[in-house]
Design an enzyme around this catalytic site. Structure first.
Site, PDB file in Angstrom:
ATOM      1  CB  SER A 118       4.108   2.587   5.132  1.00 21.58           C
ATOM      2  OG  SER A 118       4.727   2.237   6.358  1.00 21.58           O
ATOM      3  CG  ASN A 148       2.838  -7.851  12.866  1.00 22.66           C
ATOM      4  OD1 ASN A 148       3.391  -7.018  12.134  1.00 22.66           O
ATOM      5  ND2 ASN A 148       3.088  -9.150  12.798  1.00 22.66           N
ATOM      6  CB  THR A 173     -42.494  10.895  -7.064  1.00 18.09           C
ATOM      7  OG1 THR A 173     -43.603  11.187  -7.912  1.00 18.09           O
ATOM      8  CG2 THR A 173     -42.910  11.028  -5.603  1.00 18.09           C
ATOM      9  CG  HIS A 174     -41.433   8.925 -10.983  1.00 26.50           C
ATOM     10  ND1 HIS A 174     -40.946   7.662 -11.205  1.00 26.50           N
ATOM     11  CD2 HIS A 174     -42.497   8.779 -10.148  1.00 26.50           C
ATOM     12  CE1 HIS A 174     -41.693   6.771 -10.561  1.00 26.50           C
ATOM     13  NE2 HIS A 174     -42.645   7.429  -9.892  1.00 26.50           N
ATOM     14  CB  SER A 176     -17.252  30.007 -16.995  1.00 25.05           C
ATOM     15  OG  SER A 176     -16.705  29.855 -18.290  1.00 25.05           O
ATOM     16  CE  LYS A 211     -22.281  28.239 -16.644  1.00 19.36           C
ATOM     17  NZ  LYS A 211     -21.618  27.222 -17.453  1.00 19.36           N
ATOM     18  CG  ASN A 259     -20.041  27.374 -13.497  1.00 15.98           C
ATOM     19  OD1 ASN A 259     -21.111  27.574 -14.070  1.00 15.98           O
ATOM     20  ND2 ASN A 259     -18.876  27.451 -14.110  1.00 15.98           N
ATOM     21  CD  GLU A 285     -20.962  21.587 -11.019  1.00 15.25           C
ATOM     22  OE1 GLU A 285     -20.728  21.065 -12.108  1.00 15.25           O
ATOM     23  OE2 GLU A 285     -20.814  22.800 -10.803  1.00 15.25           O
ATOM     24  CE1 TYR A 294       0.627  -5.894   9.304  1.00 10.11           C
ATOM     25  CE2 TYR A 294       2.503  -7.076   8.399  1.00 10.11           C
ATOM     26  CZ  TYR A 294       1.760  -5.922   8.518  1.00 10.11           C
ATOM     27  OH  TYR A 294       2.147  -4.789   7.854  1.00 10.11           O
ATOM     28  CD  GLN A 328       3.565  -0.586   4.399  1.00 13.02           C
ATOM     29  OE1 GLN A 328       4.215  -1.059   5.327  1.00 13.02           O
ATOM     30  NE2 GLN A 328       4.126  -0.217   3.265  1.00 13.02           N
ATOM     31  CE  LYS A 372      -0.628   1.680   8.479  1.00 14.86           C
ATOM     32  NZ  LYS A 372      -0.836   0.427   7.751  1.00 14.86           N
TER      33      LYS A 372
HETATM   34  N1  ARG Z   1       4.137  -0.439   8.065  1.00  9.01           N
HETATM   35  C1  ARG Z   1       3.509  -1.638   8.476  1.00  9.01           C
HETATM   36  C2  ARG Z   1       2.009  -1.604   8.193  1.00  9.01           C
HETATM   37  O1  ARG Z   1       1.534  -0.570   7.938  1.00  9.01           O
HETATM   38  C3  ARG Z   1       3.729  -1.871   9.920  1.00  9.01           C
HETATM   39  C4  ARG Z   1       3.726  -3.296  10.352  1.00  9.01           C
HETATM   40  C5  ARG Z   1       4.851  -3.982   9.750  1.00  9.01           C
HETATM   41  N2  ARG Z   1       5.011  -5.267  10.268  1.00  9.01           N
HETATM   42  C6  ARG Z   1       5.873  -6.151   9.728  1.00  9.01           C
HETATM   43  N3  ARG Z   1       5.987  -7.271  10.317  1.00  9.01           N
HETATM   44  N4  ARG Z   1       6.505  -5.897   8.631  1.00  9.01           N
HETATM   45  O2  ARG Z   1       1.325  -2.581   8.225  1.00  9.01           O
END
Ligand code: ARG
Length: 480
Positions: free
Chosen positions: A45, A132, A177-178, A299, A305, A307, A312, A339, A344, A347
């Site tokens: 990660s 964790n 309205t509408h 464009s 144009k 735009n 948008e 956990y 993970q 994120k």
């Molecule tokens: N990279 C992990 C996460 O984002 C961190 C926690 C990992 N914990 C574990 N016991 N593998 O959740």
């Protein structure tokens, strides 16, 4: 969080030299085989959670201070840890830190580097802590900072909208309205409606922040720790309002992040409503507003144009923010305690939501003061389409007629005007008297869009007086 990791963060996926087993992994002890490359790639990660680096270090520093204070680790080691972490933070900031994919995540990258730099003292940092509770802490620190940041940006945008509203306290425009012209309103009234929405959005962010601002650290892997830690001290160090009550809950819950994404989703919903109006109003057909050249694009084939790509895109980006919310809700669904690595996946949706809101709000804060509203055109359109018919009906009510009857009579007058190809303002008192004897010549005074606007003086209505009151109230709120 004051400092942020540089964008130029480097992450390498090269395997370390000549490692036969997992001796390079902080958890390698019980493993006999080296982790498969495909597994490293799949489980890492750090390519995205490196964004938590500064929060991770901030949390680790507070944790180390607590461990020293409690006599769990030697004070001398605490100093080394703090110095080592500060060095790593400064390298990260300068883009000089190389995050390694083989070290999985931001937490293990920083801890491994710390041990490399300060030796065995660094190995004491993870005492009474698990990744964790560490990752839950990092995400909370991150979101606390970002929600404050976004609230600030929202406030900036509200201020820009208010400034435009102040310039247009006299601009009459058609209200819809509408998507049909309904009743004339002040442009200021229309603009301030968005400020009301954004005010509620800010309240929601502030409210979500209360549940973000709880310390999970000290929950350990999930059951707490046998060591005599002081969670309240860490909470105070990191500015948390309280410590979490249940270690199992605090390592596994992400509802604070979901709430944040929901609040963010509504911000985007409101931005996209405003964007849709800007797209429409900027069209040749409406011509109510013109976007500055610097905020429009051309464009590649049609030379004429200009735009409205900014509104948008703002409208379009709602999709990903809602998607992030749905993704997060779905990830959490059915997760057993406590956990699980599924977490993970929290994120990227959170980061993308933060980035999308930041980008959208920033460009709006920039662009809004540069919008030019076409007051004459708005007033002209407002005076058409029989949009003061309700005023005629209310005039009759004022003279004692039941509203339903007044509605019917006025409807007949409108039909007459339509057939004659006239606007209501073109009619004379004789035309009105044909439909009801209750009319007096003063009815002609309530036919203009401006008269209509000013007659709507009920609380929260569009009269100049009410809009001035609204403006005063909102400015007082924004000055806090
Ligand atoms: N990279 C992990 C996460 O984002 C961190 C926690 C990992 N914990 C574990 N016991 N593998 O959740």
């Amino acid at each position: 969080m004051k400092k942020k990791a540089k964008k130029s963060t480097r992450v390498t996926s090269e395997a370390g030299p000549g490692k036969k087993n997992n001796v390079n992994k902080p958890w390698g002890g019980r493993f006999k085989q080296k982790t498969a490359r495909s597994v490293e790639k799949f489980t890492e990660s750090v390519s995205f959670d490196h964004r938590l680096a500064m929060c991770d270090i901030e949390g680790s520093m507070a944790h180390a201070r607590m461990l020293g204070r409690q006599g769990i680790i030697p004070k001398g080691d605490v100093s080394k840890i703090l110095k080592g972490l500060a060095g790593i933070a400064s390298d990260i900031e300068r883009g000089r830190f190389l995050f390694k994919e083989e070290l999985e995540d931001v937490h293990m990258n920083i801890e491994t580097e710390l041990i490399k730099r300060i030796g065995s003292a660094g190995g004491r940092l993870h005492t009474a802590r698990s990744r964790n509770d560490q990752v839950a802490l990092d995400l909370r620190l991150y979101l606390r900072g970002e929600s404050d940041n976004l609230s600030g940006l929202l406030k900036d945008l509200e201020r820009e909208i208010v400034k435009q509203a102040e310039k247009h306290l006299d601009t009459v425009m058609p209200g819809y309205t509408h998507m049909q012209r309904a009743q004339p309103v002040l442009l200021a009234h229309h603009l301030l409606a968005y400020v009301e929405m954004f005010e509620r959005d800010r309240e929601r962010l502030t409210d979500a922040r209360k549940r973000i601002n709880v310390l999970p650290l000290g929950s350990g892997a999930m059951a707490g720790t046998s060591l005599r830690i002081d969670r309240k001290f860490v909470a105070k160090e990191l500015g948390f309002a309280s410590v979490s009550n249940n270690s199992m809950d605090s390592v596994s819950d992400r509802d604070f992040a979901i709430e944040f994404c929901f609040a963010a989703g509504l911000v985007m919903a409101h931005l996209s409503r405003m964007s849709e109006e800007l797209v429409l109003w900027n069209s040749e057909e409406f011509s109510f507003v013109s976007l500055p050249d610097a905020y429009a694009t051309g464009s590649s084939i049609m030379p004429q144009k200009k735009n409205p790509d900014v509104p948008e895109l703002a409208r379009g980006k709602v999709g990903r923010v809602y998607g992030n919310l749905m993704g997060l809700l779905t990830t959490m669904k059915g997760l057993p305690m406590t956990y699980n690595r599924d977490l993970q996946e929290d994120k990227q949706p959170v980061f993308d939501t933060v980035d999308t809101l930041n980008g959208t709000l920033q460009v709006y804060v920039d662009m809004f003061p540069r919008l030019r509203f076409n007051s004459e055109r708005m007033a002209m359109v407002a005076s058409q389409a029989y949009s003061t018919a309700t005023d005629v009906a209310e005039y009759l009510v004022g003279r004692g007629m039941p509203f339903r009857e007044a509605h019917e009579v006025t409807g007949n007058i409108v039909a007459h005007a339509v057939a004659a190809g006239k606007q209501l303002e073109d009619l004379g008192i004789k035309d009105f008297l044909k439909y009801s004897g209750l009319f007096k010549p003063d009815v002609l005074k309530c036919l203009s869009a401006r008269a209509s606007v000013n007659s709507r003086n009920s609380e929260g209505g569009t009269s100049s007086r009410q809009v001035a009151l609204q403006l005063r109230r909102i400015k007082a709120k924004l000055s806090r």
